[in-house]
Design an enzyme around this catalytic site. Structure first.
Site, PDB file in Angstrom:
ATOM      1  N   LYS A 175       0.709  -1.355   0.049  1.00  0.00           N
ATOM      2  CA  LYS A 175       0.187  -0.110  -0.390  1.00  0.00           C
ATOM      3  C   LYS A 175       0.218   1.522  -0.382  1.00  0.00           C
ATOM      4  CE  LYS A 175      -3.491  -2.482   0.356  1.00  0.00           C
ATOM      5  NZ  LYS A 175      -4.972  -2.588   0.013  1.00  0.00           N
ATOM      6  N   HIS A 294      -6.167 -13.306  -7.213  1.00  0.00           N
ATOM      7  CA  HIS A 294      -7.416 -12.252  -7.267  1.00  0.00           C
ATOM      8  C   HIS A 294      -8.781 -12.414  -7.410  1.00  0.00           C
ATOM      9  CE1 HIS A 294      -8.985  -8.257  -5.296  1.00  0.00           C
ATOM     10  NE2 HIS A 294      -8.356  -8.726  -4.979  1.00  0.00           N
TER      11      HIS A 294
END
Length: 477
Positions: A175, A294
């Site tokens: 992140k 994902h």
């Protein structure tokens, strides 16, 4: 009158429209071991009987159309048609039914999830006679399972490649997910891996944007994981997202990852599509790469209880199409996931044989024969206080992935990784000693804090963070 019309008239052809249930509702039908079985949650329009609605689903997802056609006489409908063979009222829901449909195996191309879904969940979901329609589960017969390669490697081969046994694997999503330069991104990867994580991860929407092109990211991440491996003596990996706008570009990125010698690549299987995913899975099997999956976009499809496709079906489809990991929810984190439902599809991902169990949402017994298993990935809003619950819920064959729960540590990325590794090792040790993680979890974490200042700092930061929201998709009462 033309000769063709005369021929059809002679065998009793009658143009017009007739009710679907006259042909496609067959409650006397005995299902075959080779049938694909589907359980649909059907909400008919007012005035449409459930038998007609169920038959319409069977018809429109197999051989039927809205009117009688003369070419019906050129084939065997009894051989090829789908059949609605049972209908159950959903207890506690008004005008909802579970319609069970059997499809002959000859309707589907071998080894193609794309073709299977095009039939079963194609145009029928826009059918006007239905207010809503949801595919709850599929039974994939062994005869069809055997036409798929499935996961490139599977759980045991992955553990052997990584030389990691007896505990869940630990990961972290880097992140902020967008905006970092490739060099700064690689630095974050290195700090997390040297701190004790097994994996770091590209976020799902990290592909090849102006701020960080894919080739630069791949190079800096490879440098980071090799440096971390040299310092820790452990095998490390970073999920390099190979998802791209074309299959050719996707494979090009996977080829470059293989040339760098990294162990794993990644794909967004729903936005990328099943054809692309299966192609990448085959490449990974042939070239020794693990494949992380994902599920971006899944909640658009699976979150509403009365319409769409349940994630257990998407999970089965992924196991067939191919992937070594897939995100599965956390039960305890920020994302949707009711415990019994989640554990049901986690078993469908990992186990060779899963019995029907309606208490966990499993409508059919599923035999995967020799298809390898998939590691479920718990990710989304989790931190060190969740570690006992995650270890107890998911067991050893899982990946526990802490993004903000690593990078949000007050001392930095590496201490955040240390905190997670210490918490995991403490939970595994306590479990192996016979302690109850569900009851003693907080105490186990507090004990570990005494000899890990990194864990103590993490516990202080996230001591009051909870996500107490009721799940939208819950089991029927």
């Amino acid at each position: 009158m033309s000769p063709q019309t005369e021929t059809k008239a002679s065998v009793g052809f009658k143009a017009g429209v007739k009710e679907y249930k006259l042909t496609y509702y067959t409650p006397e039908y005995q299902t075959k071991d080779t049938d694909i079985l589907a359980a649909f949650r059907v909400t008919p329009q007012p005035g449409v009987p459930p038998e007609e609605a169920g038959a319409a689903v069977a018809a429109e997802s197999s051989t039927g159309t809205w009117t009688t056609v003369w070419t019906d006489g050129l084939t065997s409908l009894d051989r090829y048609k789908g059949r609605c063979y049972r209908i159950e009222r959903v207890v506690g829901e008004k005008d909802q039914y579970i319609a069970y449909v059997a499809y002959p195996l000859d309707l589907f191309e071998e080894g193609s999830v794309t073709n299977m879904f095009t039939s079963i969940v194609g145009n029928v979901f826009g059918f006007k006679a239905l207010r809503a329609l949801r595919l709850e589960d599929l039974r994939i017969p062994p005869a069809y399972v055997k036409t798929f390669q499935g996961p490139p490697h599977g759980i045991q081969v992955e553990r052997d490649k990584l030389n990691k046994y007896g505990r869940p694997l630990l990961g972290c999503t880097i992140k902020p997910k967008l905006g970092l330069s490739a060099k700064n991104y690689g630095r974050a990867v290195y700090e997390c891996l040297r701190g004790g994580l097994d994996f770091t991860k590209d976020d799902e929407n990290v592909n090849s944007q102006p701020f960080m092109r894919w080739r630069d990211r791949f190079l800096f991440c490879a440098e980071a994981l090799y440096k971390a491996q040299a310092e820790t003596g452990e095998i490390k990996g970073h999920y390099l997202n190979a998802t791209a706008g074309t299959c050719e570009e996707m494979i090009k990125r996977a080829v470059f990852a293989r040339e760098l010698g990294v162990p794993i690549v990644m794909h967004d299987y729903l936005t990328g599509g099943f054809t692309a995913n299966t192609s990448l899975a085959h490449y990974c099997r042939d070239n020794g790469l693990l494949l992380h999956i994902h599920r971006a976009m899944h909640a658009v499809i699976d979150r509403q209880k009365n319409h769409g496709i349940h994630f257990r079906v998407l999970a089965k489809a992924l196991r067939m199409s191919g992937g070594d990991h897939i995100h599965s929810g956390t039960v305890v984190g920020k994302l949707e996931g009711e415990r019994d439902i989640t554990l049901g599809f986690v078993d469908l991902l990992r186990d060779d044989f899963v019995e029907q169990d309606r208490s966990r949402g499993i409508y059919f017994t599923q035999d995967w024969v020799s298809l390898p298993g998939v590691l479920p990935v718990a990710s989304g809003g989790i931190h060190v206080w969740h570690m006992p619950a995650l270890t107890e819920i998911f067991g050893d064959d899982s990946v526990l992935q802490f993004g903000g729960g690593t990078l949000g540590h007050p001392w930095g990325n590496a201490p955040g990784a240390v905190a997670n590794r210490v918490a995991l090792e403490a939970c595994v040790k306590a479990r192996n000693e016979g302690r109850d993680l569900a009851q003693e979890g907080n105490e186990i974490i507090r004990e570990a804090c005494k000899w890990s200042p990194e864990l103590a700092a993490a516990c202080e930061v996230w001591k009051e963070i909870v996500f107490n929201f009721a799940a939208v998709d819950v089991l029927d009462k």
